[in-house]
Structures are given as C-alpha cells and as structure tokens.
Design a protein around this motif. Sequence first.
Motif, short mmCIF file in Angstrom:
data_model
loop_
_atom_site.label_atom_id
_atom_site.label_comp_id
_atom_site.label_asym_id
_atom_site.label_seq_id
_atom_site.Cartn_x
_atom_site.Cartn_y
_atom_site.Cartn_z
N GLY A 1 -1.51 -9.30 6.61
CA GLY A 1 -0.18 -9.02 5.39
C GLY A 1 -0.48 -8.91 4.40
O GLY A 1 -0.59 -8.92 3.23
N ALA A 2 -2.04 -9.78 4.45
CA ALA A 2 -2.86 -9.85 3.08
C ALA A 2 -3.56 -9.09 2.09
O ALA A 2 -2.80 -9.56 0.95
CB ALA A 2 -4.09 -11.60 3.24
N PHE A 3 -3.94 -8.14 2.69
CA PHE A 3 -3.91 -7.13 1.90
C PHE A 3 -2.99 -6.63 1.73
O PHE A 3 -3.40 -6.12 0.64
CB PHE A 3 -4.72 -5.95 2.97
CG PHE A 3 -5.44 -5.05 1.85
CD1 PHE A 3 -6.51 -4.86 1.14
CD2 PHE A 3 -4.34 -3.22 2.39
CE1 PHE A 3 -7.03 -3.68 0.25
CE2 PHE A 3 -4.91 -2.55 2.20
CZ PHE A 3 -6.10 -2.57 1.04
N GLY A 4 -2.21 -6.52 2.26
CA GLY A 4 -0.97 -5.81 1.36
C GLY A 4 -0.05 -6.34 0.45
O GLY A 4 0.88 -5.87 -0.95
N ALA A 5 0.01 -7.69 0.64
CA ALA A 5 0.09 -8.63 -0.20
C ALA A 5 -0.59 -7.82 -1.51
O ALA A 5 0.12 -8.39 -2.44
CB ALA A 5 0.34 -10.08 0.12
N ALA A 6 -1.58 -8.30 -1.82
CA ALA A 6 -2.65 -8.04 -2.91
C ALA A 6 -1.31 -6.60 -3.67
O ALA A 6 -2.43 -6.70 -4.40
CB ALA A 6 -3.61 -8.16 -2.91
N GLN A 7 -2.21 -5.54 -2.88
CA GLN A 7 -1.82 -4.24 -3.11
C GLN A 7 0.13 -4.34 -3.77
O GLN A 7 -0.15 -3.90 -4.79
CB GLN A 7 -1.40 -3.22 -1.52
CG GLN A 7 -2.72 -3.17 -1.23
CD GLN A 7 -4.22 -2.89 -2.59
OE1 GLN A 7 -3.79 -1.34 -2.95
NE2 GLN A 7 -5.32 -2.86 -2.96
N ILE A 8 1.04 -4.94 -3.28
CA ILE A 8 2.26 -5.25 -3.33
C ILE A 8 2.66 -5.80 -5.48
O ILE A 8 2.79 -5.52 -5.68
CB ILE A 8 3.45 -5.53 -2.34
CG1 ILE A 8 3.18 -4.39 -1.44
CG2 ILE A 8 4.78 -5.22 -3.12
CD1 ILE A 8 4.31 -4.75 -0.25
N THR A 9 1.72 -7.22 -5.23
CA THR A 9 1.79 -7.95 -6.29
C THR A 9 1.11 -6.81 -7.49
O THR A 9 1.71 -6.65 -8.61
CB THR A 9 0.38 -9.00 -5.72
OG1 THR A 9 0.98 -9.64 -5.15
CG2 THR A 9 0.81 -10.19 -7.04
N ARG A 10 -0.03 -6.33 -7.03
CA ARG A 10 -0.69 -5.29 -8.10
C ARG A 10 -0.16 -4.24 -8.60
O ARG A 10 0.45 -3.69 -9.93
CB ARG A 10 -2.34 -4.73 -7.22
CG ARG A 10 -2.51 -5.73 -7.45
CD ARG A 10 -4.54 -5.27 -7.19
NE ARG A 10 -4.98 -4.16 -7.99
CZ ARG A 10 -5.78 -3.88 -7.87
NH1 ARG A 10 -6.92 -4.45 -6.15
NH2 ARG A 10 -6.55 -3.52 -8.32
N GLN A 11 0.86 -3.21 -7.92
CA GLN A 11 1.92 -2.10 -8.09
C GLN A 11 3.43 -2.66 -8.33
O GLN A 11 3.59 -1.84 -9.89
CB GLN A 11 2.05 -1.56 -6.63
CG GLN A 11 2.52 -0.37 -6.62
CD GLN A 11 2.21 0.88 -7.56
OE1 GLN A 11 1.51 1.18 -6.84
NE2 GLN A 11 3.13 1.73 -8.44
N LEU A 12 3.22 -3.45 -7.59
CA LEU A 12 4.86 -4.09 -8.65
C LEU A 12 4.50 -4.89 -10.05
O LEU A 12 5.18 -4.09 -10.84
CB LEU A 12 5.35 -5.21 -7.53
CG LEU A 12 6.67 -5.54 -7.65
CD1 LEU A 12 7.64 -4.08 -8.39
CD2 LEU A 12 7.74 -6.43 -6.74
N ARG A 13 3.67 -5.63 -10.00
CA ARG A 13 3.55 -6.27 -12.16
C ARG A 13 3.12 -5.03 -12.52
O ARG A 13 3.81 -4.92 -13.48
CB ARG A 13 2.27 -7.26 -11.54
CG ARG A 13 2.11 -7.59 -11.98
CD ARG A 13 0.58 -8.48 -12.47
NE ARG A 13 0.03 -9.04 -14.30
CZ ARG A 13 -0.39 -7.86 -15.18
NH1 ARG A 13 -0.46 -6.96 -15.09
NH2 ARG A 13 -0.20 -9.07 -16.41
#
Length: 314
Positions: free
Chosen positions: A190-202
């Motif tokens: 999930g670490a990669f997914g968390a990074a992607q969601i952070t960048r996209q949602l931010r």
Amino acid sequence: MLLRFLLRRLLYVVPMVLVTTLVVFSLILLIPGNPALALLGENATEEKIAQLNHQLGLDQPIYVQYADWLVRALHGDLGRSLFTGEIVSSAIGTRVGVTLQLVVFAMLIAILVGMFFAIISVIRPNSWLDYIARLIAMLGTAVPNFWLAMLLVFLFSVKMKWLPATGFVSITENPGKFLENAVMPAISLGAFGAAQITRQLRSSLLEVLDADYIRTAYAKGLGLWGVIWKHGLRNSFVPVVTTIGLLFGSLLGATVVVETLFAIPGMGQLAVSSILQRDFPMLQGVVLVMVILVLAINFITDVIYAIVDPRIEY
C-alpha cells in the motif's frame, strides 16, 4: 442514460477478456523451457518428450491450443496442474481469497494514509507539514515494495520480534492473527498507492478549494474542516477514484513479489511457482482470474463515478 452506459461497458468486457487472454496465452507458451522436459527430467529421450508433448497438446498450433482452452474455460474447466495433478480452478479458489484479503487491506491503508497526508498538506500549504507530506509521497513512489518489505521484516521481525516474518491467517478464522500477519505485507503493497493518492488528492483539493463556491461557503460561516468534508473531498474525489481503480490492478501484480517474500499462499505465489515449473495450465488459470478481477474493478469504478458526482455525463 447511466444504465445504457453500464450495459455498453459490460459488452466491452467480452472482447477485452478475449484479446487479453489470447495475448497472455501466447506469451506464456513462449516462456523458455519445455514442460514435458521438466516432467520427464533431463535424461528423457526425444521420443518420450515428443510423446508427452502430444499427450498434453503442446505440439498443436497456438490458436488451436487457445481455442481448446477457451472452450473448456467457458465450461468452468481450467484443466489440471501438469506437476501436481490438482484441478486448477480448485487451486485458484483456495488462494484467491487470500490475495483479495491482502489487496483490500493494502488498498484500505493506501486510501486512509493518502487522504490523511493530502488533507494535512492542503490545510497548511507550503508549510513544514506540507513539505513532510510531499516528502513521504515521493518516498512512497520511489521505494520498491520488495525493499520496503525486507526493511519491515528486519525491523519488526528480526530486531524487535513484534510481528511474524512469514505466514498468513484468514480474517474469517482469526481477525487478530490476520492483522498480525498481514500488516507488513499490506504496508509493503500500500505504500506506493498511498503516495499516489496523496499526490492526486492534494493537487485536486488545492484546485477545488480555490473555486468561487468555496469562498461563498466561507462567507456563509462554514469552517475549514466543514468546507473540506462537505465540498472539497466530494468534488475532488472523482480523479482519485480513477487512481484507486488503477491501483487495484497494480497491487494485484505486486502480490507476485510480496507474497513470495512473506510466504503467503496466494495467487501471486502460485503464479511464481507455476512459472518456475513451466506449469502452463495453472499459470493460464491464474492470469485469467486476475484479468477478470481487474476488469470487474474497472467496471465498479465507473459505477462509483455516478455515486461520487451525479453531474457526470455518459
């Protein structure tokens, strides 16, 4: 209109499954090595190898083998393992639940962590909180999941002895043991997914919070958290839904490495053992199930679009 769109997408699924399975089926057969030679051993004669290839149907053209496999697959028969004789559908049935539990747990971690850091980053843009959130997002994207998995095992299993390094217990059998065994693999996935969601949602939140109706909401007396939860997240979550749908397929593929490292008896580990043994029927069955899972998630993603934002036109 929505029903027509969903029916059209369902019709698209059929040719997508056929094309995808045909390509993958052809590539699998091009894997170096001969299953007959692996079964009979290196000392087998050419005559015995040719005889076994004929019995297994491996001497037929690829399109003939694919047509035969597809007809049997449509009837629920994915064949038997070349090495264990186990029914492929039964082997996958016992392992698909393990992989889905792990992937769903990893997705939950990715969504919660990603939303947390994105919201913190947006509340104080260009502050030290924002820089930390962006740094974590960058590390999550850059660090390979297998390296993160080995680091977690070294810290929490070898050094601190808090968590088991290998094994898996289903959540239906013992939820506590499930969390204990699955937390490190899920974080690795999930670490990669968390990074992607952070960048996209931010990025999406910053754009939404700069809109005129957000200033109107502030003028009406709505606080920062109220604006974020009531207006910001709802209107900025549509692109995040796309990211989540794509991540599901990525996490399914990443289970091949993570399940092998943590000795988790899921479809990823089954795929690895099938490749090493040249067990084509088992590998073809695993790939078919994974393709169907990814297509199902893409279809569900389209349905969620309408729930998140009814204004979307189809």
